[in-house]
Design a protein around this motif. Sequence first.
Motif, PDB file in Angstrom:
ATOM      1  N   ILE A  40     101.528 -35.372  53.641  1.00 28.07           N
ATOM      2  CA  ILE A  40     100.822 -34.322  54.378  1.00 28.07           C
ATOM      3  C   ILE A  40     101.789 -33.517  55.250  1.00 28.07           C
ATOM      4  N   ALA A  41     102.665 -34.212  55.981  1.00 27.84           N
ATOM      5  CA  ALA A  41     103.514 -33.538  56.964  1.00 27.84           C
ATOM      6  C   ALA A  41     104.822 -33.009  56.383  1.00 27.84           C
ATOM      7  N   GLY A  42     105.357 -33.677  55.387  1.00 25.01           N
ATOM      8  CA  GLY A  42     106.672 -33.313  54.861  1.00 25.01           C
ATOM      9  C   GLY A  42     106.800 -31.895  54.339  1.00 25.01           C
ATOM     10  N   PRO A  43     105.922 -31.465  53.431  1.00 29.12           N
ATOM     11  CA  PRO A  43     106.068 -30.105  52.891  1.00 29.12           C
ATOM     12  C   PRO A  43     106.002 -28.999  53.934  1.00 29.12           C
ATOM     13  N   PRO A  44     105.061 -29.036  54.888  1.00 26.14           N
ATOM     14  CA  PRO A  44     105.078 -27.953  55.883  1.00 26.14           C
ATOM     15  C   PRO A  44     106.324 -27.978  56.765  1.00 26.14           C
ATOM     16  N   ILE A  45     106.806 -29.169  57.079  1.00 25.63           N
ATOM     17  CA  ILE A  45     108.033 -29.259  57.879  1.00 25.63           C
ATOM     18  C   ILE A  45     109.197 -28.671  57.099  1.00 25.63           C
ATOM     19  N   VAL A 127     100.421 -29.028  39.789  1.00 20.17           N
ATOM     20  CA  VAL A 127      99.357 -28.590  40.703  1.00 20.17           C
ATOM     21  C   VAL A 127      99.595 -27.157  41.205  1.00 20.17           C
ATOM     22  N   PRO A 128     100.788 -26.840  41.713  1.00 21.14           N
ATOM     23  CA  PRO A 128     100.985 -25.439  42.144  1.00 21.14           C
ATOM     24  C   PRO A 128     100.806 -24.429  41.010  1.00 21.14           C
ATOM     25  N   VAL A 129     101.291 -24.763  39.827  1.00 25.58           N
ATOM     26  CA  VAL A 129     101.140 -23.837  38.693  1.00 25.58           C
ATOM     27  C   VAL A 129      99.661 -23.639  38.362  1.00 25.58           C
ATOM     28  N   GLN A 134      96.680 -20.447  37.050  1.00 23.20           N
ATOM     29  CA  GLN A 134      95.443 -20.619  36.289  1.00 23.20           C
ATOM     30  C   GLN A 134      94.206 -20.233  37.098  1.00 23.20           C
ATOM     31  N   LEU A 135      94.172 -20.641  38.367  1.00 23.84           N
ATOM     32  CA  LEU A 135      93.017 -20.331  39.211  1.00 23.84           C
ATOM     33  C   LEU A 135      93.174 -19.004  39.939  1.00 23.84           C
ATOM     34  N   ARG A 136      94.379 -18.426  39.904  1.00 22.03           N
ATOM     35  CA  ARG A 136      94.680 -17.162  40.580  1.00 22.03           C
ATOM     36  C   ARG A 136      94.401 -17.248  42.090  1.00 22.03           C
ATOM     37  N   ALA A 137      94.649 -18.431  42.651  1.00 24.54           N
ATOM     38  CA  ALA A 137      94.409 -18.644  44.082  1.00 24.54           C
ATOM     39  C   ALA A 137      95.690 -18.366  44.867  1.00 24.54           C
ATOM     40  N   ASP A 138      95.548 -18.246  46.172  1.00 27.31           N
ATOM     41  CA  ASP A 138      96.671 -18.015  47.068  1.00 27.31           C
ATOM     42  C   ASP A 138      97.570 -19.249  47.115  1.00 27.31           C
ATOM     43  N   GLU A 139      98.855 -19.021  47.346  1.00 25.34           N
ATOM     44  CA  GLU A 139      99.818 -20.126  47.419  1.00 25.34           C
ATOM     45  C   GLU A 139      99.492 -21.117  48.525  1.00 25.34           C
ATOM     46  N   ALA A 140      98.850 -20.654  49.588  1.00 27.58           N
ATOM     47  CA  ALA A 140      98.496 -21.542  50.695  1.00 27.58           C
ATOM     48  C   ALA A 140      97.558 -22.656  50.246  1.00 27.58           C
ATOM     49  N   LEU A 141      96.773 -22.397  49.202  1.00 26.98           N
ATOM     50  CA  LEU A 141      95.846 -23.411  48.696  1.00 26.98           C
ATOM     51  C   LEU A 141      96.603 -24.605  48.111  1.00 26.98           C
ATOM     52  N   VAL A 142      97.827 -24.383  47.674  1.00 28.14           N
ATOM     53  CA  VAL A 142      98.647 -25.499  47.159  1.00 28.14           C
ATOM     54  C   VAL A 142      98.881 -26.512  48.276  1.00 28.14           C
TER      55      VAL A 142
END
Length: 166
Positions: A40-45, A127-129, A134-142
């Motif tokens: 949870i914390a690693g990617p945003p850091i 998951v990001p791809v 595929q879902l055409r969602a914003d990157e923040a949703l990843v």
Amino acid sequence: GVSQLFSDAGFRSLFVDLVPSHLLERVNAVDSSGYQVALIAGPPIAATVFALAGAPMTFLAIAVAYGASAVFTIGLGETRHAPAARQPLLRSAVEGIAYVWGNATLRGMAISVSVTGVALGIATIVVPVLIVEQLRADEALVGVAFAVAGLCGVAGAVVIGRLDTR
């Protein structure tokens, strides 16, 4: 990195020596939750450090985190086992790998940790791809998706940690 799967399995095997048997499930839950908190914390850091300071400083931050984790082991006492004889590091590492490989439980843990690592590595790419392309969602949703997965992992570990499997 080559011995990471053996290190993870070996570390977890110490729980039996370090905690009373009636607390093993809870200790395993805390251990599992630690991985989820890191997820949870690693990617945003990492993203924040990368955005503010660039790739070299991000890698330096990773190195500092590894160094800090090593510092936390200074002064830790031995388990109840007899102290090992002094020998060269490479020989000791080979003996440790042989021991883990020769023990069916530790070997199973080491293999399952590595297979899980492969699955997580694939999910980190897929998951990001799927979300963005595929879902055409914003990157923040990843990030949200990974955070939700981590929170579910923490909740699952807490629930399972309350069960007595003895």
